[in-house]
Write a protein that holds these residues in place. Sequence first.
Motif, PDB file in Angstrom:
ATOM      1  N   ILE A  27     -13.331   5.401   0.521  1.00 48.26           N
ATOM      2  CA  ILE A  27     -12.717   5.637   1.834  1.00 48.26           C
ATOM      3  C   ILE A  27     -11.657   4.568   2.128  1.00 48.26           C
ATOM      4  O   ILE A  27     -10.538   4.875   2.553  1.00 48.26           O
ATOM      5  CB  ILE A  27     -13.799   5.644   2.954  1.00 48.26           C
ATOM      6  N   GLU A  29     -10.086   2.786  -0.043  1.00 50.86           N
ATOM      7  CA  GLU A  29      -9.018   3.054  -1.009  1.00 50.86           C
ATOM      8  C   GLU A  29      -8.092   4.165  -0.504  1.00 50.86           C
ATOM      9  O   GLU A  29      -6.865   4.074  -0.605  1.00 50.86           O
ATOM     10  CB  GLU A  29      -9.669   3.447  -2.341  1.00 50.86           C
ATOM     11  N   SER A  30      -8.682   5.216   0.075  1.00 55.69           N
ATOM     12  CA  SER A  30      -7.883   6.322   0.611  1.00 55.69           C
ATOM     13  C   SER A  30      -6.997   5.850   1.761  1.00 55.69           C
ATOM     14  O   SER A  30      -5.830   6.248   1.858  1.00 55.69           O
ATOM     15  CB  SER A  30      -8.789   7.456   1.100  1.00 55.69           C
ATOM     16  N   LEU A  33      -4.080   4.086   0.539  1.00 54.54           N
ATOM     17  CA  LEU A  33      -3.048   5.027   0.077  1.00 54.54           C
ATOM     18  C   LEU A  33      -2.251   5.614   1.232  1.00 54.54           C
ATOM     19  O   LEU A  33      -1.039   5.807   1.115  1.00 54.54           O
ATOM     20  CB  LEU A  33      -3.707   6.168  -0.702  1.00 54.54           C
ATOM     21  N   VAL A  34      -2.922   5.909   2.345  1.00 50.13           N
ATOM     22  CA  VAL A  34      -2.202   6.418   3.523  1.00 50.13           C
ATOM     23  C   VAL A  34      -1.238   5.337   4.023  1.00 50.13           C
ATOM     24  O   VAL A  34      -0.100   5.629   4.411  1.00 50.13           O
ATOM     25  CB  VAL A  34      -3.187   6.849   4.632  1.00 50.13           C
ATOM     26  N   LEU A  36       0.176   3.174   2.106  1.00 53.77           N
ATOM     27  CA  LEU A  36       1.278   3.200   1.136  1.00 53.77           C
ATOM     28  C   LEU A  36       2.302   4.261   1.523  1.00 53.77           C
ATOM     29  O   LEU A  36       3.506   4.032   1.457  1.00 53.77           O
ATOM     30  CB  LEU A  36       0.732   3.467  -0.267  1.00 53.77           C
ATOM     31  N   CYS A  37       1.827   5.429   1.956  1.00 57.09           N
ATOM     32  CA  CYS A  37       2.735   6.506   2.392  1.00 57.09           C
ATOM     33  C   CYS A  37       3.599   6.001   3.546  1.00 57.09           C
ATOM     34  O   CYS A  37       4.828   6.144   3.532  1.00 57.09           O
ATOM     35  CB  CYS A  37       1.944   7.723   2.870  1.00 57.09           C
ATOM     36  N   LEU A  38       2.922   5.418   4.542  1.00 57.55           N
ATOM     37  CA  LEU A  38       3.624   4.963   5.739  1.00 57.55           C
ATOM     38  C   LEU A  38       4.653   3.880   5.379  1.00 57.55           C
ATOM     39  O   LEU A  38       5.805   3.915   5.839  1.00 57.55           O
ATOM     40  CB  LEU A  38       2.590   4.406   6.726  1.00 57.55           C
ATOM     41  N   ALA A 147       3.597  -1.545  -6.015  1.00 52.19           N
ATOM     42  CA  ALA A 147       2.767  -0.342  -5.959  1.00 52.19           C
ATOM     43  C   ALA A 147       2.277   0.060  -7.352  1.00 52.19           C
ATOM     44  O   ALA A 147       1.095   0.390  -7.533  1.00 52.19           O
ATOM     45  CB  ALA A 147       3.544   0.810  -5.323  1.00 52.19           C
TER      46      ALA A 147
ATOM     47  N   LEU B  33       2.837   7.152  -6.709  1.00 52.91           N
ATOM     48  CA  LEU B  33       3.977   6.425  -6.137  1.00 52.91           C
ATOM     49  C   LEU B  33       4.943   7.349  -5.399  1.00 52.91           C
ATOM     50  O   LEU B  33       5.583   6.933  -4.430  1.00 52.91           O
ATOM     51  CB  LEU B  33       4.718   5.643  -7.230  1.00 52.91           C
ATOM     52  N   LEU B  35       4.145   9.558  -3.470  1.00 51.23           N
ATOM     53  CA  LEU B  35       3.621   9.729  -2.114  1.00 51.23           C
ATOM     54  C   LEU B  35       4.499   8.988  -1.116  1.00 51.23           C
ATOM     55  O   LEU B  35       4.762   9.474  -0.017  1.00 51.23           O
ATOM     56  CB  LEU B  35       2.203   9.163  -2.005  1.00 51.23           C
ATOM     57  N   GLY B  36       4.933   7.779  -1.506  1.00 53.83           N
ATOM     58  CA  GLY B  36       5.759   6.971  -0.610  1.00 53.83           C
ATOM     59  C   GLY B  36       7.028   7.705  -0.230  1.00 53.83           C
ATOM     60  O   GLY B  36       7.479   7.644   0.919  1.00 53.83           O
ATOM     61  N   GLY B  40       5.758   9.776   2.857  1.00 50.44           N
ATOM     62  CA  GLY B  40       6.383   8.738   3.687  1.00 50.44           C
ATOM     63  C   GLY B  40       7.514   9.280   4.536  1.00 50.44           C
ATOM     64  O   GLY B  40       7.515   9.100   5.762  1.00 50.44           O
ATOM     65  N   MET B  43       6.255  11.714   7.145  1.00 56.80           N
ATOM     66  CA  MET B  43       5.640  11.058   8.302  1.00 56.80           C
ATOM     67  C   MET B  43       6.690  10.470   9.241  1.00 56.80           C
ATOM     68  O   MET B  43       6.523  10.485  10.464  1.00 56.80           O
ATOM     69  CB  MET B  43       4.693   9.950   7.833  1.00 56.80           C
ATOM     70  N   ARG B 155      -7.301  11.615  -3.452  1.00 57.35           N
ATOM     71  CA  ARG B 155      -7.861  10.383  -3.994  1.00 57.35           C
ATOM     72  C   ARG B 155      -9.312  10.575  -4.414  1.00 57.35           C
ATOM     73  O   ARG B 155      -9.763  10.024  -5.415  1.00 57.35           O
ATOM     74  CB  ARG B 155      -7.753   9.250  -2.954  1.00 57.35           C
TER      75      ARG B 155
END
Lengths: 157, 184
Positions: A27, A29-30, A33-34, A36-38, A147, B33, B35-36, B40, B43, B155
Amino acid sequence: MLLPFFEWCEATVLGTAIRDSIWAFPIIESIHLVGLCLLGGALLIVDLRLLGVGLRSQSISELVEQARPWMVAAIAVLVSTGLLLFLSEAVKCYYNTSFWVKMSTLPVALLFTFALRNRMAAEPSLETSARSRLLGAGSILLWLTVAAAGRWIGFSA
Amino acid sequence: MLSALEWLGSTPWSVALLESIWVWPLVESTHVLSLGLFVGTTMMMDVRLLGLAYQRIPASDFTTRMLPWTRAGFVVMVVTGLLLFYSNPVRYYQNVFFRLKVLVLILAGLNAWLFHFRVHRRVGQWDRDPLPPRAARVAAAVSIIAWTSVVIAGRLIAYNWFDCDIQPQPDFINWAASCVVPSE
């Protein structure tokens, strides 16, 4: 010399609790990752502009200012979840080359972003130029390394 | 379905990909990667549509100038994702998190389609509004929740807690993963 410190980290209450739980690590870790997206989004919106593409009708300084809170929030999420992940497997990290690659590029990326990129890009006079492109490319490269090395921690067990 | 995937997983390229020391991790890393780039930038557009940020930037700047980059990220995600699926089709097909991910992916896709062809068609009327209309905000909120769920479910695919070869599993899991359980 550092190993006793890493062993101590792994023995902390938090580290032990995460290791003993089936769900905690996945959890956290997930959420990492979120984060990382942001961070990817908040960085790229500015970096692409620095490269002269993306939101070209906005000024660089305007974008940096508006993206900053999201970048800071993302880094906060990443650092706090990253610390928890680290505590749960500190000794594994100690022997992991990718971990050390990540931990040596991370401060460089942070310093580059806050001391150089954000400051230079906040100057209203900065237009798309060789200098701005260098900032954008540097930012993308540094954070990609962080990353990628981070992902590789899990592969080089 | 299962036998077709069993065949797919036995093809030489699938076996080679799954067993490769470098290629599989490289494909997986590219997937993560990207995903960013994809999630990103999605979002960032969503927080603009929610009126939470970038209020001085017209919404259409995101849907025209940023969208090609978001799309490029999506293409990389799909290509690498398909390769990963190809490397071990039966395992992913029978993984509850993979199935959940595909379901939410469809939902996210429908939401994006609805936004694009319904809400965004009238973007001229609210392009510069700091707070976009309710329909746009709902689409943005659904997008954030859906893509976050896709990332988390994605994940969790890596964990084998509910895999069919680990029995006994609750009936619900065996049903949700279409496990073939030999009767005793």
